[in-house]
Design a protein around this motif. Structure first.
Motif, short mmCIF file in Angstrom:
data_model
loop_
_atom_site.label_atom_id
_atom_site.label_comp_id
_atom_site.label_asym_id
_atom_site.label_seq_id
_atom_site.Cartn_x
_atom_site.Cartn_y
_atom_site.Cartn_z
N LEU A 1 0.83 -1.19 0.00
CA LEU A 1 0.00 0.00 0.00
C LEU A 1 0.87 1.25 0.00
O LEU A 1 1.92 1.29 0.63
N ASP A 2 0.42 2.27 -0.71
CA ASP A 2 1.05 3.58 -0.61
C ASP A 2 0.56 4.25 0.67
O ASP A 2 -0.64 4.48 0.83
N ALA A 3 1.47 4.55 1.57
CA ALA A 3 1.11 5.15 2.86
C ALA A 3 0.77 6.62 2.68
O ALA A 3 1.20 7.27 1.72
N PRO A 4 0.00 7.17 3.63
CA PRO A 4 -0.29 8.62 3.58
C PRO A 4 1.01 9.43 3.59
O PRO A 4 1.95 9.11 4.30
N LYS A 5 1.05 10.47 2.80
CA LYS A 5 2.22 11.34 2.71
C LYS A 5 2.01 12.51 3.66
O LYS A 5 1.17 13.38 3.42
N MET A 6 2.77 12.50 4.76
CA MET A 6 2.60 13.51 5.81
C MET A 6 3.87 14.31 6.02
O MET A 6 4.97 13.74 6.07
N PRO A 7 3.76 15.62 6.20
CA PRO A 7 4.93 16.41 6.61
C PRO A 7 5.29 16.09 8.06
O PRO A 7 4.47 15.56 8.82
N LYS A 8 6.51 16.42 8.47
CA LYS A 8 6.96 16.12 9.83
C LYS A 8 6.22 16.95 10.87
O LYS A 8 5.96 16.51 11.98
N GLU A 9 5.90 18.18 10.53
CA GLU A 9 5.21 19.07 11.47
C GLU A 9 3.80 19.37 10.97
O GLU A 9 3.62 19.72 9.80
N LEU A 10 2.84 19.23 11.89
CA LEU A 10 1.46 19.51 11.54
C LEU A 10 0.88 20.55 12.49
O LEU A 10 0.87 20.34 13.71
N PRO A 11 0.42 21.68 12.00
CA PRO A 11 -0.22 22.67 12.88
C PRO A 11 -1.56 22.14 13.38
O PRO A 11 -2.22 21.32 12.72
N ILE A 12 -1.96 22.60 14.55
CA ILE A 12 -3.25 22.18 15.12
C ILE A 12 -4.38 22.95 14.45
O ILE A 12 -4.31 24.17 14.28
N ILE A 13 -5.41 22.23 14.04
CA ILE A 13 -6.60 22.82 13.44
C ILE A 13 -7.77 22.60 14.38
O ILE A 13 -8.02 21.48 14.83
N SER A 14 -8.51 23.66 14.68
CA SER A 14 -9.70 23.55 15.53
C SER A 14 -10.95 23.62 14.64
O SER A 14 -11.10 24.55 13.85
N VAL A 15 -11.82 22.61 14.80
CA VAL A 15 -13.04 22.58 13.98
C VAL A 15 -14.29 22.46 14.84
O VAL A 15 -15.40 22.38 14.31
N GLN A 16 -14.16 22.46 16.14
CA GLN A 16 -15.32 22.22 17.01
C GLN A 16 -16.42 23.25 16.82
O GLN A 16 -17.60 22.94 16.90
N GLU A 17 -16.07 24.49 16.58
CA GLU A 17 -17.07 25.53 16.39
C GLU A 17 -17.35 25.79 14.90
O GLU A 17 -18.09 26.70 14.55
N LYS A 18 -16.76 24.96 14.06
CA LYS A 18 -16.87 25.16 12.62
C LYS A 18 -18.19 24.62 12.08
O LYS A 18 -18.59 23.50 12.39
N GLU A 19 -18.87 25.41 11.28
CA GLU A 19 -20.05 24.94 10.56
C GLU A 19 -19.59 24.62 9.13
O GLU A 19 -19.25 25.51 8.35
N PHE A 20 -19.55 23.33 8.83
CA PHE A 20 -19.02 22.92 7.53
C PHE A 20 -19.95 23.37 6.40
O PHE A 20 -21.18 23.26 6.49
N GLU A 21 -19.34 23.85 5.33
CA GLU A 21 -20.06 24.28 4.15
C GLU A 21 -19.71 23.36 2.98
O GLU A 21 -18.64 22.75 2.96
N PRO A 22 -20.59 23.26 1.97
CA PRO A 22 -20.25 22.46 0.79
C PRO A 22 -18.93 22.89 0.17
O PRO A 22 -18.64 24.09 0.06
N GLU A 23 -18.11 21.89 -0.16
CA GLU A 23 -16.82 22.09 -0.82
C GLU A 23 -15.80 22.81 0.06
O GLU A 23 -14.80 23.35 -0.44
N ASP A 24 -16.00 22.83 1.37
CA ASP A 24 -14.95 23.28 2.28
C ASP A 24 -13.71 22.40 2.09
O ASP A 24 -13.82 21.22 1.73
N SER A 25 -12.53 22.95 2.38
CA SER A 25 -11.30 22.15 2.28
C SER A 25 -10.38 22.47 3.44
O SER A 25 -10.31 23.62 3.91
N PHE A 26 -9.67 21.44 3.90
CA PHE A 26 -8.75 21.55 5.03
C PHE A 26 -7.44 20.89 4.62
O PHE A 26 -7.43 19.75 4.15
N HIS A 27 -6.33 21.61 4.82
CA HIS A 27 -5.04 21.12 4.35
C HIS A 27 -3.99 21.16 5.46
O HIS A 27 -3.84 22.18 6.14
N THR A 28 -3.29 20.05 5.64
CA THR A 28 -2.09 19.96 6.46
C THR A 28 -2.32 20.41 7.90
O THR A 28 -2.16 21.58 8.26
#
Length: 214
Positions: free
Chosen positions: A6-33
């Protein structure tokens, strides 16, 4: 038959923290890294939401409908995705590790290079999904539904498969020899070329109403 690599997920060494608890998801929203951890994502309904290079760690998803979700280079670690609606998802290079995926709906999904490791996925739905390069390892997927799924380079390793439904899913080249089950929903044509252990042969004898003479 050797296990597909299997090709494993390609991840950078450092990942910033993303908070989504108060997020209201909209169509075609995108989240990166980023890292999304130790939270509950609740009561969200949106289509074509995209996640790229994201780790979800200890996240609970409740009342989630994200049809046509796009997951690329994603890791779910100790997450609860029970009953999420990911119908017609597109998922690439993604791992589900020690997750609850009970009743997850991946009907019509396209999955490439996916690892399900130590997951509890009873009653999960994979109807008419297209699988290529997928490994289920040490998972419980009792009463799961693979009706008319396309299975290419799929491994089931030491899984609980009792009462899984494979009608219309061709099992040629699929190795079930290390799995545990007493019955499957499957036809004789679906089983052609399937790899089983000697001990499992009696299961299929009784499944098709045959009698084994000692």
């Amino acid at each position: 038959m050797s296990n597909p690599k299997l090709d494993a997920p390609k991840m950078p060494k450092e990942l910033p923290i993303i908070s989504v608890q108060e997020k209201e998801f909209e169509p075609e929203d995108s989240f990166h890294t980023g890292l999304i951890s130790d939270c509950t994502i609740d009561n969200q309904s949106a289509y074509k939401v995209a996640f790229d290079k994201i780790i979800f760690r200890n996240v609970t998803f409740t009342r989630i409908s994200m049809k046509e979700i796009e997951l690329t280079d994603v890791i779910f670690d100790r997450c609860d995705l029970s009953n999420v609606d990911f119908t017609e998802a597109t998922i690439h290079r993604t791992e589900f590790r020690n997750c609850k995926i009970i009743g997850m709906d991946l009907t019509g999904a396209t999955l490439r290079n996916i690892l399900f490791q130590d997951c509890l996925g009873d009653f999960a739905t994979f109807r008419m999904a297209n699988f290529k390069g997928i490994t289920f390892h040490s998972c419980s997927i009792i009463s799961s539904d693979f009706y008319e799924a396309t299975l290419q380079k799929v491994q089931f390793e030491e899984c609980q498969l009792d009462q899984a439904q494979f009608t219309g899913a061709k099992l040629e080249g699929i190795d079930l020899s290390t799995c545990d089950f007493t019955t499957l929903g499957v036809s004789i044509d679906d089983l052609r070329g399937c790899i089983i252990s000697r001990g499992q042969a009696s299961v299929f004898v009784s499944l098709f109403g045959l009698k084994l003479k000692e």
